[in-house]
Design a protein around this motif. Structure first.
Motif, PDB file in Angstrom:
ATOM      1  N   SER A  79      27.388  70.760   0.504  1.00  0.00           N
ATOM      2  CA  SER A  79      27.028  70.501   2.253  1.00  0.00           C
ATOM      3  C   SER A  79      27.803  69.620   2.410  1.00  0.00           C
ATOM      4  CB  SER A  79      25.818  70.259   1.966  1.00  0.00           C
ATOM      5  OG  SER A  79      25.740  68.812   1.740  1.00  0.00           O
ATOM      6  N   GLY A  80      29.049  68.280   2.085  1.00  0.00           N
ATOM      7  CA  GLY A  80      30.254  67.855   2.017  1.00  0.00           C
ATOM      8  C   GLY A  80      30.969  68.580   2.877  1.00  0.00           C
ATOM      9  N   ASP A  81      31.160  69.151   1.817  1.00  0.00           N
ATOM     10  CA  ASP A  81      32.372  70.078   2.562  1.00  0.00           C
ATOM     11  C   ASP A  81      32.287  70.535   4.079  1.00  0.00           C
ATOM     12  OD1 ASP A  81      34.171  68.577  -0.138  1.00  0.00           O
ATOM     13  OD2 ASP A  81      33.188  70.860  -1.173  1.00  0.00           O
ATOM     14  N   TYR A  82      31.186  71.390   3.635  1.00  0.00           N
ATOM     15  CA  TYR A  82      31.249  72.176   4.852  1.00  0.00           C
ATOM     16  C   TYR A  82      30.820  71.441   6.439  1.00  0.00           C
ATOM     17  CZ  TYR A  82      27.756  74.623   7.850  1.00  0.00           C
ATOM     18  OH  TYR A  82      27.165  74.962   9.706  1.00  0.00           O
ATOM     19  N   GLU A  83      30.290  70.039   6.329  1.00  0.00           N
ATOM     20  CA  GLU A  83      29.717  69.147   7.037  1.00  0.00           C
ATOM     21  C   GLU A  83      31.337  68.591   7.742  1.00  0.00           C
ATOM     22  OE1 GLU A  83      27.127  68.370   9.147  1.00  0.00           O
ATOM     23  OE2 GLU A  83      26.638  69.248   7.204  1.00  0.00           O
ATOM     24  N   ARG A  84      31.960  68.242   6.750  1.00  0.00           N
ATOM     25  CA  ARG A  84      33.671  68.200   7.107  1.00  0.00           C
ATOM     26  C   ARG A  84      34.086  69.156   7.560  1.00  0.00           C
ATOM     27  NH1 ARG A  84      33.188  65.142   2.244  1.00  0.00           N
ATOM     28  NH2 ARG A  84      33.804  66.731   0.829  1.00  0.00           N
ATOM     29  N   THR A  85      33.970  70.222   7.328  1.00  0.00           N
ATOM     30  CA  THR A  85      34.648  71.663   8.148  1.00  0.00           C
ATOM     31  C   THR A  85      34.193  72.261   9.374  1.00  0.00           C
ATOM     32  OG1 THR A  85      35.031  73.000   5.964  1.00  0.00           O
ATOM     33  CG2 THR A  85      35.382  73.376   7.186  1.00  0.00           C
ATOM     34  N   ARG A  86      33.099  71.763   9.167  1.00  0.00           N
ATOM     35  CA  ARG A  86      32.916  71.851  10.535  1.00  0.00           C
ATOM     36  C   ARG A  86      32.727  70.977  11.929  1.00  0.00           C
ATOM     37  NH1 ARG A  86      26.079  70.535  11.312  1.00  0.00           N
ATOM     38  NH2 ARG A  86      27.657  68.888  11.627  1.00  0.00           N
ATOM     39  N   ASP A  87      32.924  69.480  11.382  1.00  0.00           N
ATOM     40  CA  ASP A  87      33.819  68.946  12.645  1.00  0.00           C
ATOM     41  C   ASP A  87      35.434  68.920  12.281  1.00  0.00           C
ATOM     42  OD1 ASP A  87      30.908  67.654  12.185  1.00  0.00           O
ATOM     43  OD2 ASP A  87      31.163  66.519  10.640  1.00  0.00           O
ATOM     44  N   ALA A  88      35.743  69.399  12.015  1.00  0.00           N
ATOM     45  CA  ALA A  88      36.745  69.596  11.865  1.00  0.00           C
ATOM     46  C   ALA A  88      37.117  71.135  12.616  1.00  0.00           C
ATOM     47  CB  ALA A  88      37.933  69.650  10.685  1.00  0.00           C
ATOM     48  N   ILE A  89      36.764  72.128  12.279  1.00  0.00           N
ATOM     49  CA  ILE A  89      36.292  72.764  13.688  1.00  0.00           C
ATOM     50  C   ILE A  89      35.879  72.835  14.569  1.00  0.00           C
ATOM     51  CG2 ILE A  89      35.785  75.350  13.881  1.00  0.00           C
ATOM     52  CD1 ILE A  89      35.357  75.429  11.155  1.00  0.00           C
ATOM     53  N   ILE A  90      34.657  71.698  15.250  1.00  0.00           N
ATOM     54  CA  ILE A  90      34.309  71.907  15.871  1.00  0.00           C
ATOM     55  C   ILE A  90      35.772  71.151  16.623  1.00  0.00           C
ATOM     56  CG2 ILE A  90      32.658  69.506  17.210  1.00  0.00           C
ATOM     57  CD1 ILE A  90      30.725  70.897  15.144  1.00  0.00           C
ATOM     58  N   GLN A  91      36.441  69.619  15.849  1.00  0.00           N
ATOM     59  CA  GLN A  91      37.709  69.080  16.663  1.00  0.00           C
ATOM     60  C   GLN A  91      38.812  69.831  16.906  1.00  0.00           C
ATOM     61  OE1 GLN A  91      38.735  66.254  13.584  1.00  0.00           O
ATOM     62  NE2 GLN A  91      40.573  64.947  15.704  1.00  0.00           N
ATOM     63  N   LYS A  92      38.699  71.230  16.483  1.00  0.00           N
ATOM     64  CA  LYS A  92      39.977  72.059  17.131  1.00  0.00           C
ATOM     65  C   LYS A  92      39.915  72.468  18.352  1.00  0.00           C
ATOM     66  CE  LYS A  92      42.982  71.367  13.143  1.00  0.00           C
ATOM     67  NZ  LYS A  92      44.226  70.170  13.631  1.00  0.00           N
ATOM     68  N   LEU A  93      38.329  72.872  17.535  1.00  0.00           N
ATOM     69  CA  LEU A  93      37.585  73.244  18.989  1.00  0.00           C
ATOM     70  C   LEU A  93      37.961  73.289  20.318  1.00  0.00           C
ATOM     71  CD1 LEU A  93      36.885  75.824  20.249  1.00  0.00           C
ATOM     72  CD2 LEU A  93      34.159  75.413  20.016  1.00  0.00           C
ATOM     73  N   GLU A  94      37.397  71.382  20.623  1.00  0.00           N
ATOM     74  CA  GLU A  94      37.812  70.266  21.173  1.00  0.00           C
ATOM     75  C   GLU A  94      39.505  70.098  21.351  1.00  0.00           C
ATOM     76  OE1 GLU A  94      35.356  67.090  20.535  1.00  0.00           O
ATOM     77  OE2 GLU A  94      33.411  67.913  20.993  1.00  0.00           O
ATOM     78  N   GLU A  95      40.082  70.406  20.638  1.00  0.00           N
ATOM     79  CA  GLU A  95      41.474  70.108  21.260  1.00  0.00           C
ATOM     80  C   GLU A  95      42.347  71.624  21.514  1.00  0.00           C
ATOM     81  OE1 GLU A  95      45.789  69.587  18.348  1.00  0.00           O
ATOM     82  OE2 GLU A  95      43.641  68.893  17.576  1.00  0.00           O
ATOM     83  N   PHE A  96      41.764  72.746  20.992  1.00  0.00           N
ATOM     84  CA  PHE A  96      42.373  73.761  21.584  1.00  0.00           C
ATOM     85  C   PHE A  96      41.962  73.799  23.340  1.00  0.00           C
ATOM     86  CE2 PHE A  96      41.137  78.020  22.511  1.00  0.00           C
ATOM     87  CZ  PHE A  96      42.051  78.755  22.959  1.00  0.00           C
ATOM     88  N   THR A  97      40.382  73.854  23.352  1.00  0.00           N
ATOM     89  CA  THR A  97      39.754  74.314  25.078  1.00  0.00           C
ATOM     90  C   THR A  97      40.727  72.784  25.678  1.00  0.00           C
ATOM     91  OG1 THR A  97      37.623  74.150  23.963  1.00  0.00           O
ATOM     92  CG2 THR A  97      37.974  72.970  26.289  1.00  0.00           C
ATOM     93  N   SER A  98      41.288  71.742  25.267  1.00  0.00           N
ATOM     94  CA  SER A  98      42.123  70.277  26.199  1.00  0.00           C
ATOM     95  C   SER A  98      43.234  71.400  26.230  1.00  0.00           C
ATOM     96  CB  SER A  98      41.892  68.965  24.950  1.00  0.00           C
ATOM     97  OG  SER A  98      42.972  68.759  26.685  1.00  0.00           O
ATOM     98  N   LEU A  99      43.593  71.783  25.201  1.00  0.00           N
ATOM     99  CA  LEU A  99      45.592  72.444  25.116  1.00  0.00           C
ATOM    100  C   LEU A  99      45.334  73.647  25.757  1.00  0.00           C
ATOM    101  CD1 LEU A  99      46.323  71.886  21.858  1.00  0.00           C
ATOM    102  CD2 LEU A  99      47.404  70.461  23.480  1.00  0.00           C
ATOM    103  N   ARG A 100      44.497  74.118  26.050  1.00  0.00           N
ATOM    104  CA  ARG A 100      44.479  75.254  26.765  1.00  0.00           C
ATOM    105  C   ARG A 100      43.587  74.599  28.639  1.00  0.00           C
ATOM    106  NH1 ARG A 100      40.001  79.230  26.351  1.00  0.00           N
ATOM    107  NH2 ARG A 100      38.225  78.142  26.719  1.00  0.00           N
ATOM    108  N   THR A 101      42.515  74.228  28.807  1.00  0.00           N
ATOM    109  CA  THR A 101      42.944  73.525  30.082  1.00  0.00           C
ATOM    110  C   THR A 101      44.090  72.884  30.932  1.00  0.00           C
ATOM    111  OG1 THR A 101      40.448  73.241  29.428  1.00  0.00           O
ATOM    112  CG2 THR A 101      41.851  72.140  31.527  1.00  0.00           C
TER     113      THR A 101
END
Length: 187
Positions: A79-101
């Motif tokens: 679950s710790g790995d899952y949480e870290r991976t999920r947080d990293a994906i959310i961060q990457k998604l936010e970064e992607f959204t910002s870069l796309r904008t």
């Protein structure tokens, strides 16, 4: 026809046993023991718990419980790995959204710059600025005629504006001619 066959289409012999479906453990008990089991719930519970099928089911349940616990522990560890991976994906998604904008904004700026720097736009800008220069030179002439400026100031600024007007007009016309030639050539 064979008497052991139940019907002419059946291939399995029918057994005529009075104990069909009876557990061998129950069949081996005397009538008194059976009566005793029926009268005492504790003895019946003990007897059923001692049956090999029930014992096998209990062992299987115990094994399944152990496997479920092991899976639950493994899931908790992951679950710790899952949480870290999920947080990293959310961060990457936010970064992607910002870069796309940012990319979309820069694309719009580039399109506007391309339109502004297109040869036809440059020609139009040259012709508009030549008209503005001509209007400014006429205002200078009017100011001179109304004696708001002296002869030397008039000559310097009026000549400068007239030269600017003619240069812009010439460049605009020349660019227009080149564009027409390119258009005739298929570009």
């Amino acid at each position: 026809m064979d008497p052991s066959m139940s019907s002419p289409h059946s291939y399995f012999p029918v057994t005529h046993s009075p104990q069909v479906g009876v557990l061998p453990e129950v069949a081996s008990l005397s009538s008194e023991e059976l009566e005793d089991l029926l009268n005492c719930d504790d003895k019946l519970t003990e007897f059923v718990a001692a049956l090999p099928q029930v014992t096998a089911l209990n062992k299987q349940c115990d094994q399944l419980i152990i496997q479920n616990e092991a899976l639950a522990k493994a899931n908790l560890e992951r679950s710790g790995d899952y949480e870290r991976t999920r947080d990293a994906i959310i961060q990457k998604l936010e970064e992607f959204t910002s870069l796309r904008t940012s990319f979309e904004e820069l694309t719009q700026m580039q399109l506007k710059a391309s339109e502004k720097l297109a040869p036809a736009s440059i020609q139009e800008s040259l012709l508009i600025s030549s008209i503005q220069s001509e209007e400014e030179s006429e205002k200078i002439a009017e100011d001179f005629l109304q004696k708001h400026i002296d002869v030397e100031s008039f000559l310097g600024s009026y000549l400068e504006k007239r030269i600017e007007t003619h240069l812009r007009k010439f460049k605009g016309e020349r660019l227009g001619a080149q564009l027409r030639e390119l258009h005739k050539a298929g570009f």
